[in-house]
Design a protein around this motif. Structure first.
Motif, PDB file in Angstrom:
ATOM      1  N   ILE A   2       8.458   0.352 -10.328  1.00  0.00           N
ATOM      2  CA  ILE A   2       7.415   1.258 -10.807  1.00  0.00           C
ATOM      3  C   ILE A   2       7.698   2.666 -10.278  1.00  0.00           C
ATOM      4  CG2 ILE A   2       4.949   1.593 -11.134  1.00  0.00           C
ATOM      5  CD1 ILE A   2       4.581  -1.235  -9.835  1.00  0.00           C
ATOM      6  N   ASN A   3       7.808   3.602 -11.172  1.00  0.00           N
ATOM      7  CA  ASN A   3       8.027   5.016 -10.799  1.00  0.00           C
ATOM      8  C   ASN A   3       6.717   5.771 -10.799  1.00  0.00           C
ATOM      9  OD1 ASN A   3      10.857   4.838 -10.588  1.00  0.00           O
ATOM     10  ND2 ASN A   3      11.087   5.096 -12.796  1.00  0.00           N
ATOM     11  N   SER A   4       6.664   6.793  -9.976  1.00  0.00           N
ATOM     12  CA  SER A   4       5.534   7.746  -9.986  1.00  0.00           C
ATOM     13  C   SER A   4       4.192   7.030 -10.029  1.00  0.00           C
ATOM     14  CB  SER A   4       5.651   8.689 -11.191  1.00  0.00           C
ATOM     15  OG  SER A   4       6.886   9.359 -11.158  1.00  0.00           O
ATOM     16  N   LEU A   5       3.939   6.237  -9.012  1.00  0.00           N
ATOM     17  CA  LEU A   5       2.733   5.403  -8.978  1.00  0.00           C
ATOM     18  C   LEU A   5       1.469   6.232  -9.124  1.00  0.00           C
ATOM     19  CD1 LEU A   5       4.019   2.881  -6.395  1.00  0.00           C
ATOM     20  CD2 LEU A   5       2.772   2.222  -8.478  1.00  0.00           C
ATOM     21  N   GLU A   6       0.507   5.660  -9.872  1.00  0.00           N
ATOM     22  CA  GLU A   6      -0.784   6.288 -10.110  1.00  0.00           C
ATOM     23  C   GLU A   6      -1.900   5.394  -9.563  1.00  0.00           C
ATOM     24  OE1 GLU A   6      -1.041   6.906 -14.304  1.00  0.00           O
ATOM     25  OE2 GLU A   6       0.655   8.306 -14.366  1.00  0.00           O
ATOM     26  N   ASN A  12       6.117   3.606 -19.608  1.00  0.00           N
ATOM     27  CA  ASN A  12       7.546   3.486 -19.335  1.00  0.00           C
ATOM     28  C   ASN A  12       7.890   3.783 -17.880  1.00  0.00           C
ATOM     29  OD1 ASN A  12       7.315   6.240 -19.262  1.00  0.00           O
ATOM     30  ND2 ASN A  12       8.418   6.597 -21.174  1.00  0.00           N
ATOM     31  N   ARG A  13       6.888   4.039 -17.051  1.00  0.00           N
ATOM     32  CA  ARG A  13       7.109   4.130 -15.604  1.00  0.00           C
ATOM     33  C   ARG A  13       7.414   2.749 -15.015  1.00  0.00           C
ATOM     34  NH1 ARG A  13       3.108   4.686 -12.892  1.00  0.00           N
ATOM     35  NH2 ARG A  13       1.425   4.348 -14.401  1.00  0.00           N
ATOM     36  N   VAL A  66       0.865  -1.172   0.000  1.00  0.00           N
ATOM     37  CA  VAL A  66       0.000   0.000   0.000  1.00  0.00           C
ATOM     38  C   VAL A  66       0.903   1.224   0.000  1.00  0.00           C
ATOM     39  CG1 VAL A  66      -1.833   1.267   1.180  1.00  0.00           C
ATOM     40  CG2 VAL A  66      -1.765  -1.236   1.301  1.00  0.00           C
ATOM     41  N   THR A  67       0.681   2.125  -0.943  1.00  0.00           N
ATOM     42  CA  THR A  67       1.575   3.255  -1.090  1.00  0.00           C
ATOM     43  C   THR A  67       0.823   4.457  -1.639  1.00  0.00           C
ATOM     44  OG1 THR A  67       3.703   3.953  -2.014  1.00  0.00           O
ATOM     45  CG2 THR A  67       2.256   2.664  -3.437  1.00  0.00           C
ATOM     46  N   GLN A  68       1.423   5.612  -1.511  1.00  0.00           N
ATOM     47  CA  GLN A  68       0.779   6.834  -1.979  1.00  0.00           C
ATOM     48  C   GLN A  68       1.129   7.124  -3.433  1.00  0.00           C
ATOM     49  OE1 GLN A  68       1.987   9.819   0.950  1.00  0.00           O
ATOM     50  NE2 GLN A  68       0.040   9.549   2.017  1.00  0.00           N
ATOM     51  N   MET A  69       0.257   7.849  -4.071  1.00  0.00           N
ATOM     52  CA  MET A  69       0.499   8.312  -5.443  1.00  0.00           C
ATOM     53  C   MET A  69       1.825   9.054  -5.509  1.00  0.00           C
ATOM     54  SD  MET A  69      -3.176   9.851  -6.630  1.00  0.00           S
ATOM     55  CE  MET A  69      -2.375  10.830  -7.895  1.00  0.00           C
ATOM     56  N   GLY A  70       2.529   8.831  -6.600  1.00  0.00           N
ATOM     57  CA  GLY A  70       3.788   9.525  -6.808  1.00  0.00           C
ATOM     58  C   GLY A  70       5.004   8.808  -6.285  1.00  0.00           C
ATOM     59  N   ASN A  71       4.795   7.808  -5.412  1.00  0.00           N
ATOM     60  CA  ASN A  71       5.933   7.059  -4.881  1.00  0.00           C
ATOM     61  C   ASN A  71       6.509   6.113  -5.920  1.00  0.00           C
ATOM     62  OD1 ASN A  71       5.720   8.307  -2.435  1.00  0.00           O
ATOM     63  ND2 ASN A  71       4.822   6.565  -1.359  1.00  0.00           N
ATOM     64  N   ASP A  72       7.734   5.658  -5.639  1.00  0.00           N
ATOM     65  CA  ASP A  72       8.390   4.626  -6.450  1.00  0.00           C
ATOM     66  C   ASP A  72       8.477   3.358  -5.617  1.00  0.00           C
ATOM     67  OD1 ASP A  72      10.940   6.997  -7.595  1.00  0.00           O
ATOM     68  OD2 ASP A  72       8.842   6.730  -8.187  1.00  0.00           O
ATOM     69  N   LYS A  73       8.145   2.229  -6.223  1.00  0.00           N
ATOM     70  CA  LYS A  73       8.183   0.957  -5.495  1.00  0.00           C
ATOM     71  C   LYS A  73       8.714  -0.155  -6.376  1.00  0.00           C
ATOM     72  CE  LYS A  73       6.505   2.215  -1.530  1.00  0.00           C
ATOM     73  NZ  LYS A  73       7.350   2.131  -0.305  1.00  0.00           N
ATOM     74  N   SER A  74       9.176  -1.219  -5.720  1.00  0.00           N
ATOM     75  CA  SER A  74       9.664  -2.395  -6.437  1.00  0.00           C
ATOM     76  C   SER A  74       8.997  -3.648  -5.905  1.00  0.00           C
ATOM     77  CB  SER A  74      11.177  -2.536  -6.283  1.00  0.00           C
ATOM     78  OG  SER A  74      11.857  -1.505  -6.956  1.00  0.00           O
ATOM     79  N   ILE A  75       8.799  -4.598  -6.791  1.00  0.00           N
ATOM     80  CA  ILE A  75       8.307  -5.926  -6.428  1.00  0.00           C
ATOM     81  C   ILE A  75       9.362  -6.921  -6.887  1.00  0.00           C
ATOM     82  CG2 ILE A  75       6.458  -7.610  -6.651  1.00  0.00           C
ATOM     83  CD1 ILE A  75       4.644  -5.320  -7.610  1.00  0.00           C
ATOM     84  N   LYS A  76       9.685  -7.845  -5.984  1.00  0.00           N
ATOM     85  CA  LYS A  76      10.732  -8.809  -6.315  1.00  0.00           C
ATOM     86  C   LYS A  76      10.127 -10.161  -6.676  1.00  0.00           C
ATOM     87  CE  LYS A  76      14.327  -6.705  -3.484  1.00  0.00           C
ATOM     88  NZ  LYS A  76      15.340  -6.913  -2.435  1.00  0.00           N
ATOM     89  N   GLY A 123       3.705 -17.025  -9.503  1.00  0.00           N
ATOM     90  CA  GLY A 123       3.905 -16.704  -8.105  1.00  0.00           C
ATOM     91  C   GLY A 123       2.558 -16.399  -7.460  1.00  0.00           C
ATOM     92  N   SER A 124       2.565 -16.174  -6.154  1.00  0.00           N
ATOM     93  CA  SER A 124       1.318 -15.991  -5.416  1.00  0.00           C
ATOM     94  C   SER A 124       0.724 -14.593  -5.572  1.00  0.00           C
ATOM     95  CB  SER A 124       1.539 -16.288  -3.937  1.00  0.00           C
ATOM     96  OG  SER A 124       2.562 -15.448  -3.432  1.00  0.00           O
ATOM     97  N   GLY A 125       1.460 -13.700  -6.229  1.00  0.00           N
ATOM     98  CA  GLY A 125       0.902 -12.376  -6.514  1.00  0.00           C
ATOM     99  C   GLY A 125       1.257 -11.326  -5.489  1.00  0.00           C
ATOM    100  N   THR A 126       1.273 -10.081  -5.941  1.00  0.00           N
ATOM    101  CA  THR A 126       1.469  -8.929  -5.067  1.00  0.00           C
ATOM    102  C   THR A 126       0.301  -7.980  -5.296  1.00  0.00           C
ATOM    103  OG1 THR A 126       3.885  -9.051  -5.128  1.00  0.00           O
ATOM    104  CG2 THR A 126       2.911  -6.910  -4.570  1.00  0.00           C
ATOM    105  N   ARG A 127      -0.460  -7.750  -4.231  1.00  0.00           N
ATOM    106  CA  ARG A 127      -1.597  -6.834  -4.350  1.00  0.00           C
ATOM    107  C   ARG A 127      -1.104  -5.428  -4.069  1.00  0.00           C
ATOM    108  NH1 ARG A 127      -6.993  -7.071  -4.726  1.00  0.00           N
ATOM    109  NH2 ARG A 127      -6.983  -9.339  -4.474  1.00  0.00           N
ATOM    110  N   LEU A 128      -1.086  -4.607  -5.100  1.00  0.00           N
ATOM    111  CA  LEU A 128      -0.639  -3.215  -4.982  1.00  0.00           C
ATOM    112  C   LEU A 128      -1.847  -2.298  -4.895  1.00  0.00           C
ATOM    113  CD1 LEU A 128       1.539  -0.942  -5.205  1.00  0.00           C
ATOM    114  CD2 LEU A 128       1.247  -1.080  -7.688  1.00  0.00           C
ATOM    115  N   THR A 129      -1.876  -1.482  -3.856  1.00  0.00           N
ATOM    116  CA  THR A 129      -2.932  -0.499  -3.690  1.00  0.00           C
ATOM    117  C   THR A 129      -2.294   0.884  -3.622  1.00  0.00           C
ATOM    118  OG1 THR A 129      -4.268  -2.084  -2.442  1.00  0.00           O
ATOM    119  CG2 THR A 129      -4.889   0.244  -2.285  1.00  0.00           C
ATOM    120  N   VAL A 130      -2.697   1.744  -4.543  1.00  0.00           N
ATOM    121  CA  VAL A 130      -2.172   3.115  -4.569  1.00  0.00           C
ATOM    122  C   VAL A 130      -3.264   4.048  -4.046  1.00  0.00           C
ATOM    123  CG1 VAL A 130      -1.160   4.927  -5.975  1.00  0.00           C
ATOM    124  CG2 VAL A 130      -0.750   2.526  -6.556  1.00  0.00           C
ATOM    125  N   VAL A 131      -2.934   4.815  -3.013  1.00  0.00           N
ATOM    126  CA  VAL A 131      -3.946   5.691  -2.397  1.00  0.00           C
ATOM    127  C   VAL A 131      -3.577   7.170  -2.587  1.00  0.00           C
ATOM    128  CG1 VAL A 131      -4.626   3.946  -0.729  1.00  0.00           C
ATOM    129  CG2 VAL A 131      -2.781   5.545  -0.154  1.00  0.00           C
TER     130      VAL A 131
END
Lengths: 111, 112
Positions: B78-82, B62-63, B12-22, B104-112
């Motif tokens: 992922i850059n600049s999450l929307e 390309n983000r 769970v992350t805010q808009m505009g953040n950068d995140k990675s999934i491994k 894989g079992s999946g990663t649930r990404l929630t952008v708030v």
């Protein structure tokens, strides 16, 4: 480019049979079938390659008609454990690595 | 002895953040993939990576950038999450063209 699946949803009683169809407008190299239960990852069921073939997996089998670019998944004598969403995936060539999935068919098996 | 493992499972992350999934696979498979599953359960391919060849789905912004340090790993940055990036992201692998995918079992990404 993604394949078209039908029906979108089906409800069965235990022991009944179902057929799920998958069709493409493009020539296909292979068709995959997967089942996904709620909150889980898709699980591979079987792959059918061009040349036209049928495969079986316990009471679940599938066919691939290369000329019609169609595949069908057959579930016979359904069990409660068969419930889930079934996806077909299609590939247009051997090495493109760009499998496209259909929208899925939600199967519910009731006691 | 998980075959294809993803971390984290939830993000769970805010808009505009950068995140990675491994993603890591211990199956010795040659090809790895990233798929995005939206709220309507539609699975859409994002990337495939085979022998250092990257194939990008043309519709992916390309983000999103995949990074593969070695054959067993394919991470997703992922850059600049929307808000529209909210989805379940699945990593998968495959030994060759005659075989199915192991997800894989999946990663649930929630952008708030």
């Amino acid at each position: 480019q993604q394949p078209v699946q039908s029906p979108q949803a089906v409800i069965l009683r235990e022991g009944e049979d179902a057929v799920i169809n998958c069709s493409s407008s493009k020539a296909l190299y292979s068709v995959h079938w997967y089942r996904q239960k709620h909150g889980e990852a898709p699980v591979f069921l079987m792959i059918l390659l061009k040349g036209g073939e049928q495969k079986g997996h316990e009471k679940i089998s599938a066919s691939f008609n290369e000329k019609k670019q169609q595949s069908s998944l057959y579930l016979t004598a359904s069990q409660l454990s068969y419930s889930g969403t079934y996806f077909c995936g299609t590939e247009r060539s051997a090495n493109n690595n760009d499998m496209r999935f259909g929208a899925g068919t939600r199967l519910t098996v009731k006691p | 002895d998980t075959a294809v493992s993803q971390t984290p499972k939830y993000l769970v992350t805010q808009m505009g953040n950068d995140k990675s999934i491994k993603c890591e696979q211990n199956l010795g498979h040659d090809t790895m993939y990233w798929y995005k599953q939206d709220s309507k359960k539609f699975l859409k391919i994002m990337f495939s990576y085979n022998n250092k060849e990257l194939i990008i789905n043309e519709t992916v912004p390309n983000r999103f950038s995949p990074k593969s340090p070695d054959k067993a790993h394919l991470n997703l940055h992922i850059n600049s999450l929307e808000l529209g990036d909210s989805a379940v992201y699945f990593c998968a692998s495959r030994p060759g063209q005659y075989y199915g995918y192991t997800f894989g079992s999946g990663t649930r990404l929630t952008v708030v």
